[in-house]
Design a protein around this motif. Structure first.
Motif, mmCIF file in Angstrom:
data_model
loop_
_atom_site.group_PDB
_atom_site.id
_atom_site.type_symbol
_atom_site.label_atom_id
_atom_site.label_comp_id
_atom_site.label_asym_id
_atom_site.label_seq_id
_atom_site.Cartn_x
_atom_site.Cartn_y
_atom_site.Cartn_z
ATOM 1 N N ARG A 189 -11.735 -3.350 0.147
ATOM 2 C CA ARG A 189 -11.324 -3.773 1.489
ATOM 3 C C ARG A 189 -12.443 -4.473 2.258
ATOM 4 O O ARG A 189 -12.169 -5.248 3.178
ATOM 5 C CB ARG A 189 -10.820 -2.575 2.290
ATOM 6 C CG ARG A 189 -9.473 -2.050 1.802
ATOM 7 C CD ARG A 189 -9.053 -0.812 2.556
ATOM 8 N NE ARG A 189 -9.973 0.295 2.351
ATOM 9 C CZ ARG A 189 -9.913 1.450 2.993
ATOM 10 N NH1 ARG A 189 -8.969 1.649 3.906
ATOM 11 N NH2 ARG A 189 -10.786 2.408 2.727
ATOM 12 N N LYS A 190 -13.698 -4.227 1.897
ATOM 13 C CA LYS A 190 -14.802 -4.861 2.617
ATOM 14 C C LYS A 190 -15.226 -6.186 1.993
ATOM 15 O O LYS A 190 -16.102 -6.866 2.519
ATOM 16 C CB LYS A 190 -16.003 -3.912 2.669
ATOM 17 C CG LYS A 190 -15.759 -2.682 3.542
ATOM 18 C CD LYS A 190 -16.992 -1.803 3.588
ATOM 19 C CE LYS A 190 -16.761 -0.568 4.457
ATOM 20 N NZ LYS A 190 -17.923 0.350 4.450
ATOM 21 N N ASP B 8 -12.321 0.350 -4.080
ATOM 22 C CA ASP B 8 -11.991 0.013 -2.692
ATOM 23 C C ASP B 8 -12.626 -1.337 -2.370
ATOM 24 O O ASP B 8 -13.835 -1.430 -2.131
ATOM 25 C CB ASP B 8 -12.508 1.091 -1.745
ATOM 26 C CG ASP B 8 -11.972 0.915 -0.322
ATOM 27 O OD1 ASP B 8 -11.484 -0.190 -0.014
ATOM 28 O OD2 ASP B 8 -12.039 1.874 0.464
ATOM 29 N N CYS C 143 -2.137 -3.631 -2.480
ATOM 30 C CA CYS C 143 -3.023 -3.023 -3.468
ATOM 31 C C CYS C 143 -2.683 -3.587 -4.844
ATOM 32 O O CYS C 143 -1.677 -4.278 -5.024
ATOM 33 C CB CYS C 143 -2.866 -1.510 -3.470
ATOM 34 S SG CYS C 143 -1.189 -0.959 -3.914
ATOM 35 N N PRO D 104 -8.387 -6.123 0.734
ATOM 36 C CA PRO D 104 -8.581 -6.381 2.168
ATOM 37 C C PRO D 104 -7.327 -6.997 2.772
ATOM 38 O O PRO D 104 -6.471 -7.532 2.058
ATOM 39 C CB PRO D 104 -9.754 -7.367 2.206
ATOM 40 C CG PRO D 104 -9.797 -7.986 0.854
ATOM 41 C CD PRO D 104 -9.223 -6.998 -0.111
ATOM 42 N N GLY D 105 -7.204 -6.937 4.082
ATOM 43 C CA GLY D 105 -6.103 -7.604 4.767
ATOM 44 C C GLY D 105 -6.300 -9.105 4.762
ATOM 45 O O GLY D 105 -7.360 -9.614 4.389
ATOM 46 N N ALA E 132 -7.680 -1.127 -3.728
ATOM 47 C CA ALA E 132 -7.272 -1.403 -2.343
ATOM 48 C C ALA E 132 -7.798 -2.783 -1.973
ATOM 49 O O ALA E 132 -8.991 -3.073 -2.141
ATOM 50 C CB ALA E 132 -7.840 -0.338 -1.406
ATOM 51 N N PRO F 44 -0.493 -4.341 4.289
ATOM 52 C CA PRO F 44 -1.644 -4.129 3.397
ATOM 53 C C PRO F 44 -1.174 -4.001 1.947
ATOM 54 O O PRO F 44 -0.141 -3.389 1.668
ATOM 55 C CB PRO F 44 -2.254 -2.817 3.900
ATOM 56 C CG PRO F 44 -1.721 -2.641 5.282
ATOM 57 C CD PRO F 44 -0.369 -3.278 5.291
ATOM 58 N N ASN G 72 0.799 -1.226 0.000
ATOM 59 C CA ASN G 72 0.000 0.000 0.000
ATOM 60 C C ASN G 72 0.829 1.273 0.000
ATOM 61 O O ASN G 72 0.409 2.296 -0.531
ATOM 62 C CB ASN G 72 -0.928 0.022 1.228
ATOM 63 C CG ASN G 72 -2.262 -0.648 0.947
ATOM 64 O OD1 ASN G 72 -2.464 -1.202 -0.129
ATOM 65 N ND2 ASN G 72 -3.148 -0.611 1.921
#
Length: 512
Positions: free
Chosen positions: A404-405, A402, A373, A361-362, A359, A371, A331
């Protein structure tokens, strides 16, 4: 619900790995993986050989022992002493390790493309002969009762699954040879490597290539529609890659040297339509001080203390005039201003080679908690042909996603993207590139202008651009919601008081 194709619910592969791992005993996963994968590879090429041999015995018996008949069909010739049936018949002998080594040597001798690739240390005293015999029995049982073609495909799937599981067992070191499957699938589905040259300058065990070939097959193409090129600096990993591709029947030009792609570019004249890469993150000892004057650094000299922007520019250098690339990076590459990195990133943005930023997610990677990307680069954003149509002129814009979720936990420590997640990300990118049906989604994606990116100091972190997800409307009157919250809080206060009283009573009992 997770799909079986994500590698989280594979049935027989999972059972086989558990059984094989149980046989491992006290061996380190990094050592045992070569033992297990080498035998799976041997079984795979022996099965392919036997399938062709049976066909020749039926149609042209005198050709059954002619190596040229096999090589003409891109099938490895397997000498008598290296055939699986021979090893299986001697699996219980104390000399089985020596017999396996002799089999590997014999196969390399008559198949030049495998020279120096196969493991040949099964006869060492530290390797338990009983364990080897049991492992041979276990692998012998793969796909019993299946048709030969299905059996070979299953062996390929088992090999790929074992690679991933060993990467998980090895942790940080495992990530050096294996990129998680759902990350690779996301990149492949976005770039759609349908035909042309595909390149990976740090190819690990070859997962990018396997998924690219799967994409071609899944969309009605033929193996061979793409030409595969790669380079790897770790000799052991290069061997894994060569075996992984051979198991899949994938013809590829994979080069090795210990100096690596920066210092000894094995394919200097290659210009690829697609580049897929997961370079090692934030490498500080890449020897950049010896490469200050280099034609690849079109957007700025990368710092000697971090190779991230050296990788990006090496990849851009190898793109064809209409080529596109997907690159996994830490990241920090999206926002760092250290040692001139911010200026290089600015030059790349202003130079119109950054197409899309994602981006992640972890917990997607075995190797690191850093993290990560995805960077998607395009040599020419003004035109180009995708699989399904002509791309629109995207100059002056960058797509931010994004993700990440997204994803689901496959175990306590690791996350994967579901098929639906991958489809959502890829479809968003395709719609944006084609100009058909794309719309910004707050909290998930946004097409930002170069002016907007300038106003953020050329930082490329998607969270800065996509905004926040719209809150769901709640029709419950405020007074009612507040009363409910207050009742919950009062109940929690009462529980806390009871717990406090219990603890005090027990403490008093200890002191008396």
């Amino acid at each position: 619900m997770a799909s079986a194709d994500n590698g989280s619910d594979l049935g027989i592969e999972t059972s086989l790995f558990k059984a094989a791992d149980k046989l491992r005993g006290n061996m380190e996963p990094s050592d045992y993986k070569h033992v297990a994968l080498g035998l799976i590879f041997l079984k795979h090429i022996s099965d392919g050989f036997e399938l062709k041999r049976q066909a020749l015995l039926a149609e042209y018996p005198e050709g059954a022992e002619d190596p040229d008949e096999y090589l003409a069909d891109n099938i490895f010739w397997v000498p008598q002493e290296a055939r699986w049936s021979h090893l299986q018949a001697h699996a219980k002998q104390t000399t089985i390790g020596k017999l396996i080594d002799e089999a590997m040597i014999a196969i390399e001798k008559v198949n030049p493309s495998l020279k120096g690739v196969l493991p040949k240390d099964y006869g060492r005293p530290a390797l338990n002969a009983v364990m080897l015999g049991e492992l041979i029995d276990l692998i012998s049982g793969i796909a019993l009762g299946e048709g030969k073609d299905k059996a070979r495909d299953l062996l390929g799937r088992v090999y790929e699954y074992f690679l991933g599981q060993f990467a998980g067992s090895e942790g940080k070191r495992g990530g050096e040879f294996y990129t998680p499957r759902s990350v690779v699938r996301t990149m492949v589905e976005m770039l759609e490597p349908y035909k042309g040259r595909v390149y990976d300058p740090c190819c690990g065990s070859g997962g990018m290539f396997v998924q690219s070939e799967k994409f071609v097959e899944a969309h009605g193409g033929r193996l061979g529609d793409i030409a595969i090129y790669g380079q790897e600096s770790n000799y052991t990993t290069w061997r894994l890659c060569k075996m992984n591709l051979a198991v899949r029947g994938i013809d590829a030009d994979i080069r090795w040297n210990s100096e690596g792609s920066f210092h000894k570019d094995e394919l200097p004249d290659l210009r690829a339509e697609m580049i897929l890469a997961n370079p090692p993150f934030n490498i500080s000892d890449w020897g950049g001080e010896r490469l200050r004057e280099d034609a690849r650094w079109k957007y700025g000299i990368p710092p000697a203390g971090n190779a991230n922007f050296a990788w990006l520019q090496h990849i851009l250098h190898h793109l064809s005039p209409t080529g596109t690339a997907g690159v996994v990076l830490a990241n920090g590459s999206m926002s760092s201003t250290q040692s001139g990195e911010g200026e290089i990133r600015k030059a790349m943005i202003e130079g119109e080679v950054v197409d899309c930023m994602i981006a992640l997610p972890g917990q997607l990677f075995y190797s690191t908690q850093i993290p990560a990307c995805l960077w998607f680069l395009a040599r020419d954003k003004s035109n180009g042909i995708a699989r399904d149509g002509k791309l629109r002129d995207r100059r002056g814009e960058v797509l931010f996603i994004d993700a990440r979720k997204l994803g689901f936990m496959v175990d306590r420590t690791r996350k994967e993207f579901s098929d639906a997640d991958i489809e959502r990300i890829a479809d968003t990118y395709h719609a944006w590139r084609l100009g058909e049906g794309y719309a910004d989604v707050p909290g998930f994606c946004r097409s930002a202008s170069i002016e907007d990116i300038r106003s953020h100091g050329h930082v490329l972190t998607p969270g800065r651009y996509v905004g926040t997800e719209a809150a769901e409307e709640d029709d419950t009157p405020f007074a009612e919601r507040f009363a409910g919250l207050q009742a919950t809080l009062e109940g929690q206060f009462a529980e806390a008081e009871e717990l406090t009283a219990t603890i005090r009573a027990r403490l008093a009992g200890i002191g008396s």
